[in-house]
Write a protein that holds these residues in place. Structure first.
Motif, short mmCIF file in Angstrom:
data_model
loop_
_atom_site.label_atom_id
_atom_site.label_comp_id
_atom_site.label_asym_id
_atom_site.label_seq_id
_atom_site.Cartn_x
_atom_site.Cartn_y
_atom_site.Cartn_z
N ALA A 535 0.85 -1.19 0.00
CA ALA A 535 0.00 0.00 0.00
C ALA A 535 0.89 1.23 0.00
CB ALA A 535 -0.91 0.00 1.21
N ASP A 536 0.82 1.98 -1.08
CA ASP A 536 1.65 3.17 -1.26
C ASP A 536 0.73 4.38 -1.31
OD1 ASP A 536 3.17 5.28 -2.23
OD2 ASP A 536 4.37 4.03 -3.55
N SER A 537 0.73 5.18 -0.25
CA SER A 537 -0.24 6.28 -0.16
C SER A 537 0.00 7.36 -1.20
CB SER A 537 -0.18 6.91 1.24
OG SER A 537 1.12 7.40 1.51
N ILE A 538 1.11 7.33 -1.88
CA ILE A 538 1.38 8.34 -2.91
C ILE A 538 1.18 7.79 -4.31
CG2 ILE A 538 3.21 9.74 -3.95
CD1 ILE A 538 4.31 10.23 -1.21
N SER A 539 1.62 6.57 -4.55
CA SER A 539 1.61 6.06 -5.92
C SER A 539 0.57 4.99 -6.21
CB SER A 539 2.99 5.50 -6.29
OG SER A 539 3.95 6.53 -6.30
#
Length: 845
Positions: A535-539
């Protein structure tokens, strides 16, 4: 037409207008007998062909007079009717009353008009009308229930939300049924104009005497336009198989108001946490809440659906047919995922404080509440969660892991508390581990606790619960580590720019064996089979093949626009400046169906923090904090790629394209304005530098003049024609720091950090002055002009200012957006807003 049981059934009149209708009289079959409790209903049986005999009463299904069914029970609602099998029945109910007593002495006959819709049928037809009478000899001391074996009444309540752009709404169906909830076989809902197939509703709660609430979600997945649509709700009895159907009309419409958020939910899902079960991946995110992906093919993840939550969805835990979401100030959200394509909220347990983390074991959900410590919720009935126990802890409760009779919880960021929860009403602390590091996540395997802090992992032996002991510390490849998952002999750690893999066999000798670069700032990781889901909150969501962990590779990414700082539009595409240094290109040819076409990131370059983006002639130009101005070839958009960086005299905050030049502005004193010749994008170069007294946050060029938002000073106007002889014409003093500027019709519109929108008369530039000030709430980030309106992106959403008369301009409307808008542009009746931690919102005017 033949009559069966002529003494009971009489047709006194009939005709076609345009449907077949009949006035039907039912006579009590045992008049004067004193027997009550009959349940009369009339069935019309339409044979498949004259040579096929009736098989009533062993028909497979029953339906009302507007539905055609196959013997397998699957409805062919509003399609071209076809006759399959022995018969297609129609049912019309004359009586649907509690404790039905059709008295042989008081009521000896009833008359009803029955209407049968035969549209779609042609040719000669023959009907058999059958009356089905069930008898009951009631015990006078007990209620009469046996005469009504089917659910006898259906109520539907639909929450607003069905819009033409894939809107959805929670649907509540209440059944009146006197046999008890165990006798209800199920509840289904169909609406073939809105979605394919049938959706199963789930039992939610008991609403009163003999009333049972079932809840599901209705989705306009076929994008039906505004209007009214038929919906069929069906239920059936488990013992008899008797069905009851009810039709309802629902409305697809945009919410009342001038401005409509039409952002497709799959565009923004900003993952915070992730959980994988089988072929499905569940994500908790700060925008739109809870999301579901089909990851049966890990190389091609597919977004399926979402359920909005009250606040930021911070963490998700899946158990059985339910997902449990820690929703910050929104408490605990419980979502039915029995059908992953159609998830829906079944319960919301609002709690004081902030719920940061959730872990489920058996019938209990254990919550880490930042302000309230450990909270234990009984979820034996997911639709009706009950707070079982609150247990205060010193400091903030941040993350939680439950196993067996113990809960492990990070408290006050530096301590791990071990709590015995074997008796929920008598919980107690049995062990404490004190760390010197700022702890962020926890995972338990065997008798070890793995604790993540910004720079590494602490491995703690917890075999002796009362005396946890640190046995090993490992360091990550990158900093800002935030999440961990243990699988087999390896620990997988989510961090800034990478997925780190640690060999923990044995834990005492744990060491980093591999690090896979990622284009973003990951927050958590989950391992399922041979794949790691990040889980990548930016990408967005990254998926890795970890069949051989030391050689793990990134195989796919479901991109989210994530943390964006600027937006530009051209033709059918929007270009988003992403914090990680990338540019997301979004197809907005149909704004309501916008999707990410490609992403150009800087993962292979030196770190780049992209602030803004502008577009011209098939190229995108970025303003970057790290490497100057980026040049990206975006024709075609699907294969966009970085061409080069143009080194500038300092970090670039903003960029504006005018003709053959890109005007870049630095926020730092002593650097000022760099003007880049982009006549040949592949060989762009700095053609002119102009020093400013202070740094600037924005630049706008029009009609031979550049308007710079100068820190401290205000609005500085520069004559840039000719470019090589440019000079300062005027400084219009403004309070605080101007952060954005644009011009139209002889006026400059300047967004001041926290002082509203300043409107300057700049015709002529040498005599420019402040002509008006419009107070706008929140902290301003950007401004654009379209027609008679100025749109200001602020921390409180989009502020719409009427500038028909600039000198008397006024705030006309505010549009709320999730997150803080950082950039804004208006094109062809749509507002495109870049949002911090929220990607892009698309708002229809």
């Amino acid at each position: 037409m033949s009559l069966i049981f002529p003494d009971i059934l009489e047709i006194t009149d009939f005709g076609f207008s345009p449907n077949f209708w009949a006035t039907i009289r039912l006579n009590h079959p045992m008049q004067g007998s004193g027997i009550d409790g009959f349940d009369p209903r009339v069935i019309a049986v339409l044979p498949a062909n004259p040579g096929v005999s009736m098989n009533y009463p062993n028909l497979d299904v029953h339906a009302n007079n507007s539905v055609v069914l196959n013997p397998d029970g699957y409805t062919k609602l509003w399609d071209e009717p076809t006759l399959i099998g022995n018969a297609n029945p129609f049912v019309a109910y004359f009586k649907c009353q509690q404790y039905r007593k059709w008295s042989s002495s008081d009521v000896v006959a009833e008359t009803k008009i029955w209407d049968l819709d035969l549209s779609g049928f042609s040719g000669p037809m023959a009907f058999n009308l059958i009356v089905d009478i069930s008898t009951n000899y009631p015990d006078p001391s007990e209620p009469v229930v046996g005469n009504a074996p089917e659910p006898v009444d259906i109520e539907l309540d639909l929450q607003s939300g069905l819009t033409p752009d894939c809107g959805q709404a929670v649907v509540d169906v209440t059944l009146l049924y006197w046999q008890g909830q165990d006798g209800i076989g199920g509840v289904q809902i169909e609406s073939p104009d809105l979605f394919n197939g049938a959706a199963n509703l789930s039992f939610n709660s008991i609403e009163g005497d003999n009333k049972y609430l079932y809840r599901g979600v209705l989705v306009n997945e076929l994008l039906a336009p505004e209007g009214e649509y038929d919906v069929l709700v069906a239920s059936w009895d488990t013992n008899t198989g008797i069905y009851i159907y009810e039709e309802f009309v629902v409305e697809v419409e945009y919410e009342t108001g001038t401005y409509i958020d039409v952002t497709p939910p799959w565009l923004n899902f900003t993952p915070k946490d992730i959980f994988v079960v089988g072929d499905y991946t569940y994500i908790a995110g700060s925008v739109n809440g809870f999301h579901v992906f089909d990851t049966s093919d890990p190389e091609n993840p597919v977004w399926l659906n979402m359920v909005p939550t009250s606040d930021e969805a911070l963490e998700v835990f899946v158990s059985g047919d339910y997902a449990y979401v820690a929703d910050d100030t929104g408490g605990l959200q419980i979502i039915n995922i029995e059908t992953p394509e159609f998830p829906f909220n079944v319960a919301s347990l609002y709690l004081p404080g902030k719920v940061n983390s959730v872990h489920v074991v058996g019938d209990y959900a254990y919550l880490a509440n930042e302000d309230e410590g450990l909270q234990i919720v009984n979820i034996s009935q997911p639709g009706n969660p009950v707070m079982e126990k609150r247990f205060s802890l010193p400091g903030n409760a941040h993350d939680i892991f439950a196993r067996g009779n113990y809960v492990y919880i990070i408290c006050n960021y530096f301590d791990m508390y071990i709590i015995d929860v074997s008796e929920p009403q008598a919980v107690d602390v049995v062990g404490i581990y004190e760390s010197d590091e700022y702890l962020r996540d926890i995972h338990i395997q065997n008798h070890y606790a793995y604790l993540i802090y910004s720079g590494g992992t602490e491995i703690v032996d917890i075999e002796n619960i009362s005396s946890p002991e640190l046995i090993k510390t490992t360091w990550g490849y990158s900093n800002n580590l935030s999440g961990i998952f243990i699988s087999g002999s390896y620990a997988y750690i989510a961090g800034n720019w990478s997925l780190d893999i640690i060999d923990i066999n044995p834990p005492e000798d744990a060491s980093l064996v591999h690090s896979v670069p990622i284009p973003g700032n990951s927050s958590n990781v989950y391992i399922s089979g041979n794949y790691a889901y990040l889980a990548d909150s930016i990408s967005g969501m990254h998926i890795f093949d970890v069949t051989d962990p030391p050689t793990a590779t990134l195989i796919s990414t479901a991109y989210s626009a994530g943390y964006t700082r600027g937006v530009a539009c051209s033709g059918e595409h929007a270009y988003l400046a992403n914090r990680t240094g990338g540019v997301h290109i979004v197809d907005v040819s149909t704004p309501e169906l916008a999707y990410t076409v490609s992403v150009v990131d800087a993962i292979d370059e030196s770190w780049v923090d992209t602030n803004k983006v502008d577009f011209q002639n098939g190229y995108a130009f970025t303003a970057s904090s790290g490497s100057g101005m980026g040049v990206i070839d975006v024709q075609p958009a699907e294969s966009a790629h970085l061409i080069m960086y143009v080194g500038t005299s300092g970090s670039i905050k903003n960029i504006h394209i005018d003709g053959d030049y890109a005007y870049t502005i630095s926020p730092y004193s002593g650097y000022g304005l760099d003007i880049v010749d982009i006549s040949i994008p592949e060989s762009a170069y700095v053609a002119k530098r102009f020093s400013l007294n202070h740094g600037a946050d924005d630049i706008y060029v029009a009609d031979g003049y550049a308007y710079a938002a100068i820190k401290i000073d205000g609005l500085e106007i520069l004559d840039v024609d000719p470019l090589m002889d440019m000079y300062s014409v005027k400084v219009v003093t403004m309070p605080q720091s101007p952060i954005a500027v644009c011009c139209a019709n002889g006026y400059a519109y300047v967004a001041i950090t926290s002082s509203g929108l300043y409107i300057a008369d700049v015709d002529p530039p040498a005599d420019a002055f402040v002509a008006n000030i419009v107070d706008t709430p929140g902290y301003s980030y950007d401004v654009c002009i379209s027609g008679n309106y100025a749109y200001v992106a602020t921390s409180y959403g989009v502020q719409v200012v009427n500038i028909t008369e600039p000198e008397t301009a006024f705030l006309e409307h505010s549009i709320d957006t999730p997150g803080s808008p950082t950039g804004i542009v208006v094109v062809d009746g749509y507002i495109y807003v870049s949002v911090s931690s929220g990607g892009m919102r698309i708002i229809k005017l």
